[in-house]
Scaffold this motif. Structure first.
Motif: not given
Length: 73
Positions: A33-53
């Motif tokens: 309905t307009r107020e109710t929705a189901l969702y599914v997703g995927v993601y990819y996360s990558k640390a960079l620079a100083k954080v990755a080191n």
């Protein structure tokens, strides 16, 4: 798409200045309905620079892949 950057170092929160990480994702949402929705997703996360080191120095992974499932009510 999300990019995280810190302007200053923060020892309190263990964050270093510069680009921290990037996250890219894709999500499918089906409205029941307009107020109710189901969702599914995927993601990819990558640390960079100083954080990755810092993660590599601690023997941790610098990337992550995941799945999200939920409902909006």
């Amino acid at each position: 798409m999300e990019v995280v950057a810190n302007l200053t170092d923060s020892e309190k929160y263990n964050r270093q200045s510069g680009l921290s990480n990037i996250r890219i994702g894709l999500c499918y949402r089906h409205e029941i309905t307009r107020e109710t929705a189901l969702y599914v997703g995927v993601y990819y996360s990558k640390a960079l620079a100083k954080v990755a080191n810092a993660l590599k120095a601690d023997g941790e992974s610098t990337s992550e892949t995941g799945v999200v499932i939920g409902a909006r009510i």
